[in-house]
Design a protein around this motif. Structure first.
Motif, PDB file in Angstrom:
ATOM      1  N   ASP A   1       0.831  -1.206   0.000  1.00  0.00           N
ATOM      2  CA  ASP A   1       0.000   0.000   0.000  1.00  0.00           C
ATOM      3  C   ASP A   1       0.867   1.258   0.000  1.00  0.00           C
ATOM      4  O   ASP A   1       0.541   2.244  -0.690  1.00  0.00           O
ATOM      5  N   ASN A   2       1.955   1.244   0.760  1.00  0.00           N
ATOM      6  CA  ASN A   2       2.837   2.414   0.815  1.00  0.00           C
ATOM      7  C   ASN A   2       3.431   2.718  -0.563  1.00  0.00           C
ATOM      8  O   ASN A   2       3.529   3.880  -0.970  1.00  0.00           O
ATOM      9  N   ARG A   3       3.832   1.674  -1.273  1.00  0.00           N
ATOM     10  CA  ARG A   3       4.444   1.899  -2.576  1.00  0.00           C
ATOM     11  C   ARG A   3       3.412   2.310  -3.624  1.00  0.00           C
ATOM     12  O   ARG A   3       3.695   3.142  -4.490  1.00  0.00           O
ATOM     13  N   VAL A   4       2.210   1.755  -3.542  1.00  0.00           N
ATOM     14  CA  VAL A   4       1.155   2.204  -4.453  1.00  0.00           C
ATOM     15  C   VAL A   4       0.811   3.660  -4.173  1.00  0.00           C
ATOM     16  O   VAL A   4       0.602   4.450  -5.104  1.00  0.00           O
ATOM     17  N   GLU A   5       0.770   4.048  -2.909  1.00  0.00           N
ATOM     18  CA  GLU A   5       0.475   5.438  -2.569  1.00  0.00           C
ATOM     19  C   GLU A   5       1.576   6.370  -3.076  1.00  0.00           C
ATOM     20  O   GLU A   5       1.295   7.491  -3.530  1.00  0.00           O
ATOM     21  N   ALA A   6       2.839   5.917  -3.002  1.00  0.00           N
ATOM     22  CA  ALA A   6       3.942   6.723  -3.533  1.00  0.00           C
ATOM     23  C   ALA A   6       3.810   6.888  -5.039  1.00  0.00           C
ATOM     24  O   ALA A   6       4.058   7.975  -5.589  1.00  0.00           O
ATOM     25  N   LEU A   7       3.410   5.840  -5.738  1.00  0.00           N
ATOM     26  CA  LEU A   7       3.171   5.944  -7.179  1.00  0.00           C
ATOM     27  C   LEU A   7       2.013   6.892  -7.457  1.00  0.00           C
ATOM     28  O   LEU A   7       2.055   7.690  -8.402  1.00  0.00           O
ATOM     29  N   HIS A   8       0.977   6.817  -6.634  1.00  0.00           N
ATOM     30  CA  HIS A   8      -0.181   7.697  -6.791  1.00  0.00           C
ATOM     31  C   HIS A   8       0.217   9.164  -6.618  1.00  0.00           C
ATOM     32  O   HIS A   8      -0.175  10.035  -7.412  1.00  0.00           O
ATOM     33  N   ALA A   9       1.022   9.448  -5.593  1.00  0.00           N
ATOM     34  CA  ALA A   9       1.470  10.817  -5.352  1.00  0.00           C
ATOM     35  C   ALA A   9       2.334  11.321  -6.497  1.00  0.00           C
ATOM     36  O   ALA A   9       2.218  12.475  -6.934  1.00  0.00           O
ATOM     37  N   ALA A  10       3.207  10.454  -7.018  1.00  0.00           N
ATOM     38  CA  ALA A  10       4.072  10.847  -8.135  1.00  0.00           C
ATOM     39  C   ALA A  10       3.253  11.097  -9.399  1.00  0.00           C
ATOM     40  O   ALA A  10       3.563  11.994 -10.194  1.00  0.00           O
ATOM     41  N   ALA A  11       2.204  10.303  -9.603  1.00  0.00           N
ATOM     42  CA  ALA A  11       1.389  10.454 -10.805  1.00  0.00           C
ATOM     43  C   ALA A  11       0.704  11.816 -10.861  1.00  0.00           C
ATOM     44  O   ALA A  11       0.467  12.362 -11.941  1.00  0.00           O
ATOM     45  N   LYS A  12       0.400  12.393  -9.702  1.00  0.00           N
ATOM     46  CA  LYS A  12      -0.259  13.695  -9.672  1.00  0.00           C
ATOM     47  C   LYS A  12       0.606  14.792 -10.282  1.00  0.00           C
ATOM     48  O   LYS A  12       0.093  15.831 -10.703  1.00  0.00           O
ATOM     49  N   LYS A  13       1.928  14.563 -10.325  1.00  0.00           N
ATOM     50  CA  LYS A  13       2.858  15.577 -10.823  1.00  0.00           C
ATOM     51  C   LYS A  13       3.217  15.358 -12.296  1.00  0.00           C
ATOM     52  O   LYS A  13       4.001  16.131 -12.857  1.00  0.00           O
ATOM     53  N   LEU A  14       2.672  14.331 -12.899  1.00  0.00           N
ATOM     54  CA  LEU A  14       3.032  14.008 -14.280  1.00  0.00           C
ATOM     55  C   LEU A  14       2.188  14.811 -15.265  1.00  0.00           C
ATOM     56  O   LEU A  14       1.077  15.238 -14.946  1.00  0.00           O
ATOM     57  N   PRO A  15       2.684  14.982 -16.487  1.00  0.00           N
ATOM     58  CA  PRO A  15       1.899  15.707 -17.496  1.00  0.00           C
ATOM     59  C   PRO A  15       0.569  15.022 -17.769  1.00  0.00           C
ATOM     60  O   PRO A  15       0.478  13.788 -17.830  1.00  0.00           O
ATOM     61  N   ALA A  16      -0.451  15.829 -17.953  1.00  0.00           N
ATOM     62  CA  ALA A  16      -1.792  15.283 -18.192  1.00  0.00           C
ATOM     63  C   ALA A  16      -1.835  14.435 -19.453  1.00  0.00           C
ATOM     64  O   ALA A  16      -2.545  13.418 -19.511  1.00  0.00           O
ATOM     65  N   LEU A  17      -1.066  14.823 -20.474  1.00  0.00           N
ATOM     66  CA  LEU A  17      -1.048  14.065 -21.719  1.00  0.00           C
ATOM     67  C   LEU A  17      -0.521  12.652 -21.487  1.00  0.00           C
ATOM     68  O   LEU A  17      -1.060  11.680 -22.027  1.00  0.00           O
ATOM     69  N   PHE A  18       0.515  12.527 -20.682  1.00  0.00           N
ATOM     70  CA  PHE A  18       1.075  11.211 -20.378  1.00  0.00           C
ATOM     71  C   PHE A  18       0.052  10.359 -19.639  1.00  0.00           C
ATOM     72  O   PHE A  18      -0.170   9.186 -19.981  1.00  0.00           O
ATOM     73  N   LEU A  19      -0.592  10.924 -18.639  1.00  0.00           N
ATOM     74  CA  LEU A  19      -1.579  10.166 -17.871  1.00  0.00           C
ATOM     75  C   LEU A  19      -2.771   9.771 -18.729  1.00  0.00           C
ATOM     76  O   LEU A  19      -3.369   8.714 -18.535  1.00  0.00           O
ATOM     77  N   ARG A  20      -3.122  10.615 -19.692  1.00  0.00           N
ATOM     78  CA  ARG A  20      -4.237  10.292 -20.580  1.00  0.00           C
ATOM     79  C   ARG A  20      -3.881   9.160 -21.531  1.00  0.00           C
ATOM     80  O   ARG A  20      -4.701   8.295 -21.838  1.00  0.00           O
ATOM     81  N   ASP A  21      -2.618   9.146 -21.995  1.00  0.00           N
ATOM     82  CA  ASP A  21      -2.204   8.193 -23.028  1.00  0.00           C
ATOM     83  C   ASP A  21      -1.759   6.840 -22.481  1.00  0.00           C
ATOM     84  O   ASP A  21      -1.805   5.840 -23.212  1.00  0.00           O
ATOM     85  N   VAL A  22      -1.288   6.797 -21.233  1.00  0.00           N
ATOM     86  CA  VAL A  22      -0.590   5.600 -20.749  1.00  0.00           C
ATOM     87  C   VAL A  22      -1.253   5.045 -19.484  1.00  0.00           C
ATOM     88  O   VAL A  22      -1.172   5.658 -18.416  1.00  0.00           O
ATOM     89  N   PRO A  23      -1.922   3.890 -19.556  1.00  0.00           N
ATOM     90  CA  PRO A  23      -2.405   3.240 -18.337  1.00  0.00           C
ATOM     91  C   PRO A  23      -1.222   2.824 -17.449  1.00  0.00           C
ATOM     92  O   PRO A  23      -0.253   2.243 -17.932  1.00  0.00           O
ATOM     93  N   ILE A  24      -1.304   3.120 -16.154  1.00  0.00           N
ATOM     94  CA  ILE A  24      -0.253   2.787 -15.192  1.00  0.00           C
ATOM     95  C   ILE A  24      -0.896   1.985 -14.080  1.00  0.00           C
ATOM     96  O   ILE A  24      -1.777   2.481 -13.365  1.00  0.00           O
ATOM     97  N   LEU A  25      -0.469   0.742 -13.922  1.00  0.00           N
ATOM     98  CA  LEU A  25      -1.119  -0.190 -13.008  1.00  0.00           C
ATOM     99  C   LEU A  25      -0.095  -0.850 -12.098  1.00  0.00           C
ATOM    100  O   LEU A  25       1.070  -1.028 -12.472  1.00  0.00           O
ATOM    101  N   ALA A  26      -0.538  -1.237 -10.906  1.00  0.00           N
ATOM    102  CA  ALA A  26       0.349  -1.904  -9.946  1.00  0.00           C
ATOM    103  C   ALA A  26      -0.390  -3.051  -9.277  1.00  0.00           C
ATOM    104  O   ALA A  26      -1.611  -2.992  -9.077  1.00  0.00           O
TER     105      ALA A  26
END
Length: 303
Positions: A244-269
């Motif tokens: 859970d800690n590592r998924v939350e860290a990925l979640h926090a990092a994803a908030k800082k990524l470009p919107a285009l990247f998040l729209r184009d690329v599914p990121i799963l854990a």
């Protein structure tokens, strides 16, 4: 040299072991010849060893597991084969000391890839042993690069998942796979998302002497893939709280990524325990943008 048998089994064994870096006897058996007795795989590996193409180390765990790898000679032979055109022999582990130092992570990566291969067989999808390619180099410029633990090719049978539909109604799915055994902190793991976002937008500089206005400017990944591969994080080495800690860290990092990247690329854990228990196609994957949900990785869509 490799003897040509009726099914090319020696060649397949050497090609798989070269590309996958390391595998135990049982892993090799399940990859290349699950329909026969494991003793046949043992004999094949032993023969390749007497020919100087592969070698092994014996691990100290209970049962004295044997871990196999290609020798420099085996890597040289395999590097000439067209089916390994995406393989980089310079990154091969070809001696016993290097094998012992890397064996923990490497065998976990092998176990992960094997889970995808076995699940595809069970479901009638297509994921052959050579569709799992560890450590594919992707340049980011200025001498930097990102090297996923593996690049996965997987043809599903008509899921409509949106990554290039084939003529048979199926879909070709591609994924960058990162296997984390909790050897780095959650923040360092999450930092990998930024590197993938850079790859998503990286446009190489034109070669020296080239007129910029005559050069097609496009992201480097488009030369390899019709769509940017999904990102799959497989988490190991801790209990549920650590996952859970590592998924939350990925979640926090994803908030800082470009919107285009998040729209184009599914990121799963997911946790490797879930992967091995339920199979990769089960709805065990947590989107890092919505970690409270779980989905099947084959059903996440590119736009």
């Amino acid at each position: 040299m490799v003897h040509a048998d009726a099914g090319g089994a020696d060649r397949l064994a050497l090609a798989v072991l070269a590309q996958w870096r390391m595998a135990t006897t049982e892993q090799m058996h399940l990859l290349i010849a699950p329909g026969v007795r494991i003793e046949q795989t043992r004999r094949r590996l032993a023969k390749l060893r007497t020919e100087g193409l592969v070698d092994r180390v014996t691990l100290p765990q209970a049962g004295r597991t044997r871990c196999w790898f290609v020798t420099q000679y085996g890597a040289q032979i395999a590097s000439e084969w067209p089916e390994l055109r995406n393989w980089r022999p310079s990154r091969t582990v070809s001696d016993r000391t290097a094998t012992r130092l890397r064996v923990g992570h490497a065998l976990t990566v092998t176990e992960t890839g094997l889970a995808f291969v076995q699940d595809a067989r069970k479901r009638g999808d297509v994921c052959q042993p050579l569709d799992w390619i560890p450590e594919v180099h992707h340049a980011l410029g200025s001498g930097e690069a990102i090297i996923p633990d593996a690049l996965l090719y997987y043809r599903s049978r008509g899921t409509g998942a949106g990554t290039g539909t084939g003529g048979d109604g199926g879909s070709m799915l591609r994924a960058f796979v990162e296997v984390d055994r909790a050897t780095m902190g959650p923040e360092r793991l999450a930092a990998k998302l930024g590197a993938y976002a850079r790859l998503h937008s990286y446009v190489p500089a034109p070669p020296p002497g080239t007129r910029p206005h005559l050069t097609v400017q496009e992201e480097s990944w488009r030369r390899r893939y019709p769509l940017f591969p999904r990102l799959l994080f497989i988490l190991d080495g801790t209990g549920p709280a650590g996952i859970d800690n590592r998924v939350e860290a990925l979640h926090a990092a994803a908030k800082k990524l470009p919107a285009l990247f998040l729209r184009d690329v599914p990121i799963l854990a997911t946790a490797i325990t879930e992967l091995l228990q339920h199979g990769p196609a089960a709805p065990i994957w947590r989107p890092v943008t919505h970690p409270g949900h779980t989905v099947a990785w084959t059903h996440t869509r590119h736009p």
